[in-house]
Motif scaffolding. Sequence first.
Motif, mmCIF file in Angstrom:
data_model
loop_
_atom_site.group_PDB
_atom_site.id
_atom_site.type_symbol
_atom_site.label_atom_id
_atom_site.label_comp_id
_atom_site.label_asym_id
_atom_site.label_seq_id
_atom_site.Cartn_x
_atom_site.Cartn_y
_atom_site.Cartn_z
ATOM 1 N N UNK A 1 -4.478 -18.374 7.813
ATOM 2 C CA UNK A 1 -3.832 -18.961 8.993
ATOM 3 C C UNK A 1 -2.718 -18.040 9.482
ATOM 4 N N UNK A 2 -2.084 -17.357 8.561
ATOM 5 C CA UNK A 2 -1.031 -16.404 8.934
ATOM 6 C C UNK A 2 -1.626 -15.252 9.736
ATOM 7 N N UNK A 3 -0.770 -14.524 10.443
ATOM 8 C CA UNK A 3 -1.231 -13.422 11.292
ATOM 9 C C UNK A 3 -1.900 -12.340 10.458
ATOM 10 N N UNK A 4 -1.264 -11.971 9.355
ATOM 11 C CA UNK A 4 -1.835 -10.939 8.485
ATOM 12 C C UNK A 4 -1.230 -11.059 7.090
ATOM 13 N N UNK A 5 -1.957 -10.564 6.093
ATOM 14 C CA UNK A 5 -1.464 -10.540 4.716
ATOM 15 C C UNK A 5 -2.302 -9.546 3.923
ATOM 16 N N UNK A 6 -1.688 -8.936 2.918
ATOM 17 C CA UNK A 6 -2.402 -7.974 2.069
ATOM 18 C C UNK A 6 -2.620 -8.586 0.690
ATOM 19 N N UNK A 7 -3.804 -8.308 0.128
ATOM 20 C CA UNK A 7 -4.172 -8.914 -1.147
ATOM 21 C C UNK A 7 -4.706 -7.863 -2.111
ATOM 22 N N UNK A 8 -4.400 -8.074 -3.380
ATOM 23 C CA UNK A 8 -5.017 -7.295 -4.459
ATOM 24 C C UNK A 8 -6.281 -8.048 -4.874
ATOM 25 N N UNK A 9 -7.433 -7.404 -4.733
ATOM 26 C CA UNK A 9 -8.715 -8.065 -5.017
ATOM 27 C C UNK A 9 -9.347 -7.550 -6.304
ATOM 28 N N UNK A 10 -8.593 -6.836 -7.141
ATOM 29 C CA UNK A 10 -9.168 -6.171 -8.318
ATOM 30 C C UNK A 10 -9.867 -7.147 -9.259
ATOM 31 N N UNK A 11 -9.320 -8.353 -9.416
ATOM 32 C CA UNK A 11 -9.920 -9.311 -10.344
ATOM 33 C C UNK A 11 -11.327 -9.720 -9.921
ATOM 34 N N UNK A 12 -11.586 -9.690 -8.621
ATOM 35 C CA UNK A 12 -12.896 -10.100 -8.114
ATOM 36 C C UNK A 12 -13.838 -8.931 -7.908
ATOM 37 N N UNK A 13 -13.302 -7.813 -7.451
ATOM 38 C CA UNK A 13 -14.180 -6.715 -7.035
ATOM 39 C C UNK A 13 -14.072 -5.475 -7.901
ATOM 40 N N UNK A 14 -13.044 -5.398 -8.752
ATOM 41 C CA UNK A 14 -12.842 -4.188 -9.535
ATOM 42 C C UNK A 14 -12.155 -3.086 -8.745
ATOM 43 N N UNK A 15 -11.796 -3.360 -7.492
ATOM 44 C CA UNK A 15 -11.159 -2.364 -6.633
ATOM 45 C C UNK A 15 -9.651 -2.595 -6.608
ATOM 46 N N UNK A 16 -8.880 -1.558 -6.917
ATOM 47 C CA UNK A 16 -7.425 -1.698 -6.950
ATOM 48 C C UNK A 16 -6.787 -1.517 -5.571
#
Length: 654
Positions: A196-211
């Motif tokens: 809902x927010x305009x923008x946000x950055x996320x660490x997805x390593x737990x799901x995708x293995x990508x840091x």
Amino acid sequence: MARNKNIRQDENLELDKLEKVAGQPKMKDTHNHGKEDTGWKSHWDLLFALVLLMALLVLEYGFNLNIPDIPLLAVNLVAYFLAGRTVLHLAWRKSKRGDFFNEFVLMSVATIGAFIIGEYEEGVAVMVFYQIGEWFQDSAVNRAKRSIKALLDIRPDEVTVLRNGKAHVSNPAEVELGESIQVKPGEKVALDGELVSVTASFNTAALTGESKPDTKYKGEQVLAGMINLNTLAEVKVTALFRDSKLSKILEMVQDATARKSQTQLFISRFAKIYTPIVFFLALALCLLPYFFVTDYVFREWFYRSLVFLVISCPCALVVSIPLGYFGGIGLASRNGILFKGGNYLDVMTQVKTVVMDKTGTLTKGVFKVQHVVTQELEKDQLIKIAAALEKNSTHPIAKAVTDYANKDYESLHVTDIEEVAGHGLKGTVDGKDVLAGNLKLLKKYGVAYPEEAERVTDTIVVVAIDQKYSGYITIADEIKEDAYQAIREMHNLNIKTVMLSGDKQTVVDQVAKLLGIDDAFGGLLPDGKVDKVENLKKEGHKLAFVGDGVNDAPVIALADVGIAMGGLGSDATIETADVVIQNDKPSKIPVAIKVGKVTRNIVWQNIILAMTVKVVVLALGAGGVASLWEAVIADVGVALLAILNAVRIQQKKL
């Protein structure tokens, strides 16, 4: 779910062994943050038993002290029961239910037999070093399980939900669809939803293995398990706690540890047959020489049979093999790949043909306008008119046109819109009759067009205004950045690559040529893909199919190994697949194959190592050359070597 501290009532020696050494229940407690059970053995008791044994050996052999029999027996018995009481207890429990042929009974018989013939220190040593080996096995198995169970800790216990304009801390399972949650910087997202927010950055390593951080914008999907990196984010919940992608991933990981490979099943069956055979061989080694040896001495042959029992213990195989598969599943999960069982690690090593869907697998599934070619009309004007008509369609190609027009078409008045199935759209734009679709649409309405339009390889949208050809727009799907790498690496592994697609053959041929794919077939409906895969399977090679859409589910089910793109893939496809690539990168396909091969190689190294050492020492023991000391050191040594070799899987860089 409460922890089950009892050994499972299971005749399968391998699983019984794994539960015993791990000291943990099956990983069905997906949300337990309690303190990890460290095992059923008292390490202090084992240490004290080892100290007593070493002290006796130093006194007897270092200082040549002659200790009286009764004190010597008493001290050895104390050390023996400190080290071995759990083994004796398990042997008794299993014997009561009719299971006489297992390693606990084997070790109990061998060590008690040593005491009977007066070899006290050797009996204690066998039990102590056996338990030391078990301690190392505890550590190795727990480490392998932790690499998988780490996933189980990425789902938060609490979530901040916005209700009536106020923030409330709640259990994620109590949040309803459509409610909004807040995620503070550093917090994990608890539920799937839209930003809902305009923008946000996320660490997805737990799901995708990508840091690498993933920046999301308003309206884009955010998944449970992601970590908010910087600003306070608001997310509208689109899936219940139990239905989130993360929950399904966790279920897959748990189920994977229960699905055994053919090698594991073979070792289980082998252990059931092997253990009783060595019992009877040991008995024969003790008694049969009486009829054939002139100077037969019972104590000597009984001792040889005890050596035979100790070295025949199958623990090196029973633990190191499943440990190897645990390591393989853990290694894959750290690389963003979920294997739904050790059996698929095995099958993956046999794959000789990889068949891939095009859109969403090798390409991004995001269509963009490439060229605008007009006749007697400005390009911007053609785009505006086409977009005004296409805005009423949900087709990805229509979206590409409207996105390219950038809302310039909104001032145009559109009426009488009609969709011509399989052809395109017709309607009136600012009083002009407009056709927008494929070439078949113009043919249907008798509109002439130049021959060059027939030679366009990309997807084409032709436009006619007032029954007169006005130009065309070419649209193409973007190829994923790592698709080239994926095809190259598969070819390096001597794997044939095939692409199937519903797109027209010219588009499919163009993508195949760019990527270097061996064979490509276009214009296929789901049943056409099934037919192609069935024909390819007739070549006699193991085949993997990679896809992401609902229409790919039947082909994924048909393949020897079904691989789903888990990021954008449909739930049906992910459920049907045997392997899930979480970050949608095709370059993970060869990585999955390499994980399978690394696991298989290490597992078979362990099998060959264990069997070779055991056969050699069994022969030496039967010949009276090896003692109980050498037998237990060889048994524990080969077990440790096999375990250390299996642990190497978790350190591999792919």
